[in-house]
Design a protein around this motif. Structure first.
Motif, PDB file in Angstrom:
ATOM      1  N   ALA A  65      -6.671   2.380   4.143  1.00 32.57           N
ATOM      2  CA  ALA A  65      -7.811   2.234   3.231  1.00 32.57           C
ATOM      3  C   ALA A  65      -8.293   0.794   3.118  1.00 32.57           C
ATOM      4  CB  ALA A  65      -7.447   2.787   1.853  1.00 32.57           C
ATOM      5  N   ASP A  66      -7.385  -0.154   3.216  1.00 35.10           N
ATOM      6  CA  ASP A  66      -7.799  -1.549   3.077  1.00 35.10           C
ATOM      7  C   ASP A  66      -8.383  -2.138   4.360  1.00 35.10           C
ATOM      8  OD1 ASP A  66      -5.400  -1.616   4.455  1.00 35.10           O
ATOM      9  OD2 ASP A  66      -4.551  -3.259   3.283  1.00 35.10           O
ATOM     10  N   GLU A  67      -8.478  -1.318   5.416  1.00 31.93           N
ATOM     11  CA  GLU A  67      -9.071  -1.780   6.671  1.00 31.93           C
ATOM     12  C   GLU A  67     -10.362  -1.031   7.035  1.00 31.93           C
ATOM     13  OE1 GLU A  67      -6.383  -2.096   9.930  1.00 31.93           O
ATOM     14  OE2 GLU A  67      -4.829  -3.026   8.704  1.00 31.93           O
ATOM     15  N   VAL A  68     -10.835  -0.185   6.156  1.00 29.99           N
ATOM     16  CA  VAL A  68     -12.042   0.601   6.430  1.00 29.99           C
ATOM     17  C   VAL A  68     -13.217  -0.312   6.762  1.00 29.99           C
ATOM     18  CG1 VAL A  68     -13.753   2.151   5.389  1.00 29.99           C
ATOM     19  CG2 VAL A  68     -11.318   2.623   5.128  1.00 29.99           C
ATOM     20  N   HIS A  69     -13.323  -1.433   6.085  1.00 33.19           N
ATOM     21  CA  HIS A  69     -14.442  -2.355   6.319  1.00 33.19           C
ATOM     22  C   HIS A  69     -14.500  -2.821   7.772  1.00 33.19           C
ATOM     23  CE1 HIS A  69     -11.089  -5.082   5.515  1.00 33.19           C
ATOM     24  NE2 HIS A  69     -11.762  -6.013   6.182  1.00 33.19           N
ATOM     25  N   MET A  83       0.855  -1.177   0.000  1.00 32.54           N
ATOM     26  CA  MET A  83       0.000   0.000   0.000  1.00 32.54           C
ATOM     27  C   MET A  83       0.898   1.236   0.000  1.00 32.54           C
ATOM     28  SD  MET A  83      -3.224   0.817   2.486  1.00 32.54           S
ATOM     29  CE  MET A  83      -2.373   0.623   4.010  1.00 32.54           C
ATOM     30  N   ALA A  84       0.606   2.191  -0.848  1.00 29.33           N
ATOM     31  CA  ALA A  84       1.401   3.406  -0.962  1.00 29.33           C
ATOM     32  C   ALA A  84       1.116   4.351   0.195  1.00 29.33           C
ATOM     33  CB  ALA A  84       1.081   4.102  -2.291  1.00 29.33           C
ATOM     34  N   ASP A  85       2.096   5.216   0.478  1.00 25.98           N
ATOM     35  CA  ASP A  85       1.871   6.236   1.506  1.00 25.98           C
ATOM     36  C   ASP A  85       0.677   7.082   1.120  1.00 25.98           C
ATOM     37  OD1 ASP A  85       4.024   5.418   2.969  1.00 25.98           O
ATOM     38  OD2 ASP A  85       5.395   6.926   2.159  1.00 25.98           O
ATOM     39  N   GLY A  86      -0.111   7.444   2.094  1.00 27.68           N
ATOM     40  CA  GLY A  86      -1.265   8.290   1.824  1.00 27.68           C
ATOM     41  C   GLY A  86      -2.535   7.519   1.549  1.00 27.68           C
ATOM     42  N   ASP A  87      -2.451   6.186   1.557  1.00 23.97           N
ATOM     43  CA  ASP A  87      -3.652   5.387   1.333  1.00 23.97           C
ATOM     44  C   ASP A  87      -4.388   5.185   2.650  1.00 23.97           C
ATOM     45  OD1 ASP A  87      -3.133   5.231  -1.340  1.00 23.97           O
ATOM     46  OD2 ASP A  87      -2.322   3.196  -1.272  1.00 23.97           O
ATOM     47  N   THR A  88      -4.808   6.285   3.222  1.00 20.83           N
ATOM     48  CA  THR A  88      -5.561   6.243   4.467  1.00 20.83           C
ATOM     49  C   THR A  88      -6.865   6.987   4.287  1.00 20.83           C
ATOM     50  OG1 THR A  88      -4.493   8.231   5.328  1.00 20.83           O
ATOM     51  CG2 THR A  88      -3.490   6.117   5.910  1.00 20.83           C
ATOM     52  N   VAL A  89      -7.793   6.673   5.163  1.00 21.19           N
ATOM     53  CA  VAL A  89      -9.116   7.294   5.131  1.00 21.19           C
ATOM     54  C   VAL A  89      -9.362   7.874   6.515  1.00 21.19           C
ATOM     55  CG1 VAL A  89     -11.583   6.835   4.855  1.00 21.19           C
ATOM     56  CG2 VAL A  89      -9.925   5.640   3.426  1.00 21.19           C
ATOM     57  N   LYS A  90      -9.856   9.105   6.572  1.00 24.97           N
ATOM     58  CA  LYS A  90     -10.203   9.711   7.854  1.00 24.97           C
ATOM     59  C   LYS A  90     -11.579   9.232   8.264  1.00 24.97           C
ATOM     60  CE  LYS A  90      -7.387  13.792   7.317  1.00 24.97           C
ATOM     61  NZ  LYS A  90      -7.329  15.237   7.254  1.00 24.97           N
ATOM     62  N   MET A  91     -11.676   8.782   9.512  1.00 32.10           N
ATOM     63  CA  MET A  91     -12.947   8.295  10.033  1.00 32.10           C
ATOM     64  C   MET A  91     -13.179   8.901  11.412  1.00 32.10           C
ATOM     65  SD  MET A  91     -13.106   4.401   8.669  1.00 32.10           S
ATOM     66  CE  MET A  91     -14.886   4.419   8.622  1.00 32.10           C
ATOM     67  N   THR A 133     -13.779  11.583  17.836  1.00 33.77           N
ATOM     68  CA  THR A 133     -12.365  11.678  17.509  1.00 33.77           C
ATOM     69  C   THR A 133     -12.160  11.226  16.064  1.00 33.77           C
ATOM     70  OG1 THR A 133     -11.760  11.180  19.797  1.00 33.77           O
ATOM     71  CG2 THR A 133     -10.052  10.881  18.137  1.00 33.77           C
ATOM     72  N   VAL A 134     -11.359  11.960  15.320  1.00 32.53           N
ATOM     73  CA  VAL A 134     -11.056  11.593  13.938  1.00 32.53           C
ATOM     74  C   VAL A 134      -9.747  10.799  13.934  1.00 32.53           C
ATOM     75  CG1 VAL A 134     -10.529  12.449  11.622  1.00 32.53           C
ATOM     76  CG2 VAL A 134     -12.276  13.575  13.003  1.00 32.53           C
ATOM     77  N   VAL A 135      -9.792   9.628  13.306  1.00 36.25           N
ATOM     78  CA  VAL A 135      -8.617   8.770  13.206  1.00 36.25           C
ATOM     79  C   VAL A 135      -8.341   8.474  11.742  1.00 36.25           C
ATOM     80  CG1 VAL A 135      -8.935   7.717  15.476  1.00 36.25           C
ATOM     81  CG2 VAL A 135     -10.013   6.677  13.485  1.00 36.25           C
ATOM     82  N   GLU A 136      -7.088   8.162  11.434  1.00 36.26           N
ATOM     83  CA  GLU A 136      -6.737   7.769  10.074  1.00 36.26           C
ATOM     84  C   GLU A 136      -6.620   6.257  10.046  1.00 36.26           C
ATOM     85  OE1 GLU A 136      -3.757   9.828   7.932  1.00 36.26           O
ATOM     86  OE2 GLU A 136      -4.470  11.786   8.573  1.00 36.26           O
ATOM     87  N   VAL A 137      -7.312   5.651   9.104  1.00 38.92           N
ATOM     88  CA  VAL A 137      -7.392   4.203   8.992  1.00 38.92           C
ATOM     89  C   VAL A 137      -6.818   3.798   7.636  1.00 38.92           C
ATOM     90  CG1 VAL A 137      -9.014   2.271   8.886  1.00 38.92           C
ATOM     91  CG2 VAL A 137      -9.470   4.187  10.411  1.00 38.92           C
TER      92      VAL A 137
END
Length: 99
Positions: free
Chosen positions: A28-32, A1-9, A22-26
């Motif tokens: 992208a492949d673990e959002v589910h 996974m490339a750097d920056g492949d995160t999603v704010k949740m 609280t906003v966390v960075e997850v």
């Protein structure tokens, strides 16, 4: 996974010492795995508006009118207002929401 492949949740339940909201960075492949425990936070719109939908300072007056109407200004007043009036209204609405 490339750097920056995160999603704010944004957490909807407690997670350890982190409280709801609280906003966390997850990754992208673990959002589910976070479904039901957090909701995805929208990134700012490409036009530069903020996450709460406030238009960018450089936005067109029609965008400011729509924002002001959504936040309580009546349409006839918004239609007659200048961009400066609409920005001032938005600033006061934002300040009132924080109070």
């Amino acid at each position: 996974m490339a750097d920056g492949d995160t999603v704010k949740m944004k957490l909807t339940f407690w997670r350890g010492t982190q409280r709801p909201g609280t906003v966390v960075e997850v990754p992208a492949d673990e959002v589910h795995r976070w479904k039901g425990f957090a909701t995805q936070v929208e990134d700012p719109a490409p036009d530069g508006s903020t996450p709460d939908g406030r238009p960018a300072d450089t936005a067109k007056i029609d965008d400011w009118r729509a924002y002001a109407i959504r936040h309580g200004m009546d349409k006839p007043t918004a239609d007659k207002a200048t961009k400066a009036d609409l920005v001032d209204f938005a600033d006061k609405a934002r300040a009132g929401a924080k109070a």
